[in-house]
Enzyme design. Sequence first.
Site, short mmCIF file in Angstrom:
data_model
loop_
_atom_site.label_atom_id
_atom_site.label_comp_id
_atom_site.label_asym_id
_atom_site.label_seq_id
_atom_site.Cartn_x
_atom_site.Cartn_y
_atom_site.Cartn_z
N GLU A 415 0.82 -1.22 0.00
CA GLU A 415 0.00 0.00 0.00
C GLU A 415 0.85 1.27 0.00
O GLU A 415 0.79 2.06 0.94
CB GLU A 415 -0.92 0.00 1.23
CG GLU A 415 -1.96 -1.11 1.22
CD GLU A 415 -3.17 -0.78 0.35
OE1 GLU A 415 -3.16 0.23 -0.37
OE2 GLU A 415 -4.13 -1.57 0.41
N GLU A 491 -4.01 -10.66 -0.43
CA GLU A 491 -4.91 -10.58 0.73
C GLU A 491 -6.30 -10.94 0.24
O GLU A 491 -6.74 -10.45 -0.80
CB GLU A 491 -4.94 -9.16 1.33
CG GLU A 491 -3.63 -8.75 1.97
CD GLU A 491 -3.64 -7.32 2.53
OE1 GLU A 491 -4.71 -6.80 2.88
OE2 GLU A 491 -2.54 -6.74 2.60
#
Length: 989
Positions: A415, A491
């Site tokens: 991220e 994820e």
Amino acid sequence: MHEPEPSAAVPYYEDMAPGTGALPPRAWWPASDARRVGLGGAWRFRLSATAQAEDDSFARPGYDAARWDVLPVPSHWPLQGYGQPAYTNVRYPFPVDPPYVPTENPTGDHLRTFDLPDDWPGGAAVLRFEGVDSCARVWLNGTELGTFKGSRLPVEFEVGELLRPQQNVLAVRVHQWSSGSYLEDQDMWWLPGIFREVTLIERPEGAVTDFFVHCGYDHTTGTGTLRVDCEPGGTVTVPELGLDIPTGEPVIVPVEPWSAELPRLYDAELATEGERIPLRIGFRTVAVEDGVLKVNGRRIAFRGVNRHEFDPDHGRALDQETMRDDLLLMKQHNINAVRTSHYPPHPAFLDLCDELGMWVIDECDLETHGFEEVGWRGNPVADERWTPALLDRAARMVERDKNHPSVVMWSLGNECGTGAGLSAMASWIRERDPARPIHYEGDLSCADVDVYSRMYADHAESELIGRRAEPPLADAESDKRRRNMPFILCEYAHAMGNGPGGLAEYQRIFDTYERCQGGFVWEWIDHGLRRRTADGTAYFAYGGDFGEELHDGNFVCDGLLFPDRTPSPGLVEYKKVIEPVRIAGDVGRGQVTVTNRHDFADLSGLAFSWTYEVAGVAGDSGRFTVPLTGPGQSAVLDLPPMPRSPAEGEAWWTVRAVLAEDTAWAPAGHEVAWAQFPAAQRGPGGLGAADRVHGGAPHAPRLAEGGMVVLGPGTFDAATGALRYLAGAPLEAPRLDVWRAPTDNDRGMPWFPDSQLDRQWRESGLHRMRHRVVRVAVGGDTLTVTTRVAAAAADNALLTVYTWSAAGDRLHLDVAVTPEGEWRLPLPRLGVRMGLCPTLDSVEWYGGGPGEAYPDSRTAARVGRWRASVEELQTPYVRPQENGARPDVRWSELRRADGSGLRIEGAPAYWLTARPWSTEALDAARHTTDLVREETLWVHLDHALHGLGSASCGPLTLPGDRLEAAPAAFSFTFVPLEATWCVPPGVEQ
Ligand code: IPT
């Protein structure tokens, strides 16, 4: 790698440069014949509120720190009583003003003295820090060694010249906030401190500076290549392979390869003039070929988890036992891969992965997610002034971890948006280690990477990607490149609270499409910090419990393990969904097909057995002999003839695959996979003759004094039709219930209103339904109660008709529900709830178990006769919420200690939930300690439940698992097990 002294204008902790004074990064090895001194233990400690509150005189020999506190090292000081932990997910807990940090900058001065062992040889030595959060300045014997950042990365300083035989003074100043904090915005607790070991390591003349084991495996020839580059040169011996070779020279020898399934390691030794280092070598080759990620020539499939390092008492300061426990639990639950979210783990963890067998994506200590809040303005990965810090982090990870066969991919970080800094990291890594693919999720163009990785893509999109049919990227070249990449979900299946739902559907996609090479559940463990109430009861704290100004609540508790490492129902479900052997029964043919879903191992390590159960009672059992079945192959086994006539009840086959012998991660007999299939079906709802307790002649309802109606064992209020007594015992009448204490997945995502079922449910009043009695009719053999169930301000309703009848000592209830008006939302549940006497503490049931299950998380439930106390039926989610349902219950019996109680049969089978507190109390509770036993045992008998989904950060409940309001009919039969089955205190019989 390290930059020169920062300019005077910016203190070192705000300088973007990574640090000063450190040695070049190099490999980590756990042992060698060079001497080491661990410097952990009791240190002197002083906490200041700001970075510059104290001068550096404490670092000088002779400084008297006798009045300072004592702090264990390694540790995080907020977990030792100094200041508080704080949790934010994406947002920085300080103004986004890079590289500056708040003036309020908790700063811990750490001090210890140490003597060298008597036989310490003198000469060169390094002082090594495995992890300090987030920035430190170090002095030895009054001389400054340097400064560093990069919390989860090691750093070393040359100290030989400074050492004295006795009374060495080591001083470390640690700042919680630094420029490095901008690069460390991972979703976790902010926890400063020296949280990994500090070690002094002797570096004899001619000792190893660094080495790089290059090991490959050629599956076409069955040979391994080995070349160990080392500075200075030396020799490598591998006794088992008869190798004694100079460093830098490649050899090719026949070997057994290393894989996560068969983690074959060869003991070796690297020797230079000054040092001997034991090595463990694993031969394997990782490659992306024809759009598929392969190891040793075969496609692999990740059945993975994201693992943060966490312990409820020590934060990220983990001991080796805990690391091993994590891996044993993973292996025991069929997990084969770890993404080290979102930083390199303690290096010993990777040694354990080599040993026990685990595919690892090693992720760099890098996340700048908080810049998203400001439109990514000033994002460090897109600002070249930060590039040295990024390259420093990449190098410190790769150099430290390059010799682990378990590490099959490097990940640039998490991220961070996009930027040239990431590309610079990728180029550096490729150059240094071309033998491992590169991963990064945050750049849809996949410019720097070798695999297409996504997080939380829903089932439909994952399937499209599986077909290589996803919508194209604007740039045709990039699109072509990406479309030819393997796909992983780095994820998925957000395991927050009760959930995740929908795992089996994901697995079906991974098993169907070659391109979909599995994924990593978010995440391994809840990061709840253990705290105690005033009376000493332990609970787990989450964001907001420490008075944080900004926080993200219990979003930090989203793991498959509870904080104390107890497996959650989600982990049990995951184990079943990813089992590496699929067992399918064909009762018609009398056969079982066993499919080996391993990528490398055959089935010789497993023993297969069957049992035949009637009405949940195990009968005959036996073993199968399974022929050699390689990865991807199937074997067909013959079931024995059905042992007896199944006339007395429902009969099931259970086939199990267990470890044939002890392994490094579980003992012989450990169950790896199983399946159940019915041998024959009997009676409505699966009830066999033996499962029914026979009643006698039907009763007719009769009016009794006090405005009551008596029907068999039931006594009803004639005006409301509510059941008031059952066999003389008072109770809260069963009545329609549609509410559940919303799960984290029901609450959904703050940034996506459509996912917020909880809010929508409450807006439409599902938690405050009212029951209007329309009619109570006594006639023939029945008592019929018609009601209209609806919420204030709403004109839609559930018309509910309860029809009671009785025979002998059995009281029977038919429920018919008809929705009226417009129902746009799914119902949380559909069933009845009743309140019974709390001494009914022991529950036995025939149905799905032993653990909880929900419509989209129920593959791990097996049919059997199970027993649990009411307490054992509760699942202690860190933030209390709906939990504890048991599926497919044909009958249950709730008993008191004296054996008296109540039996409840269902037609069809029902979902059973029993709890010592109401849904309302569960809904209101914030922590487990808010739940207190009530004077009522609340029993839910549900015809249907809404699925779980994983909308706390991912897909909503899939359409097939939504509970839409629709006409429904279901029945229960209540059988008191003794006349005095429940007498409340003070009531005379
Ligand atoms: C994603 C993060 O990578 C991870 O660290 C964690 O925060 C997870 O979500 C949710 O628990 S980012 C998310 C905003 C998609």
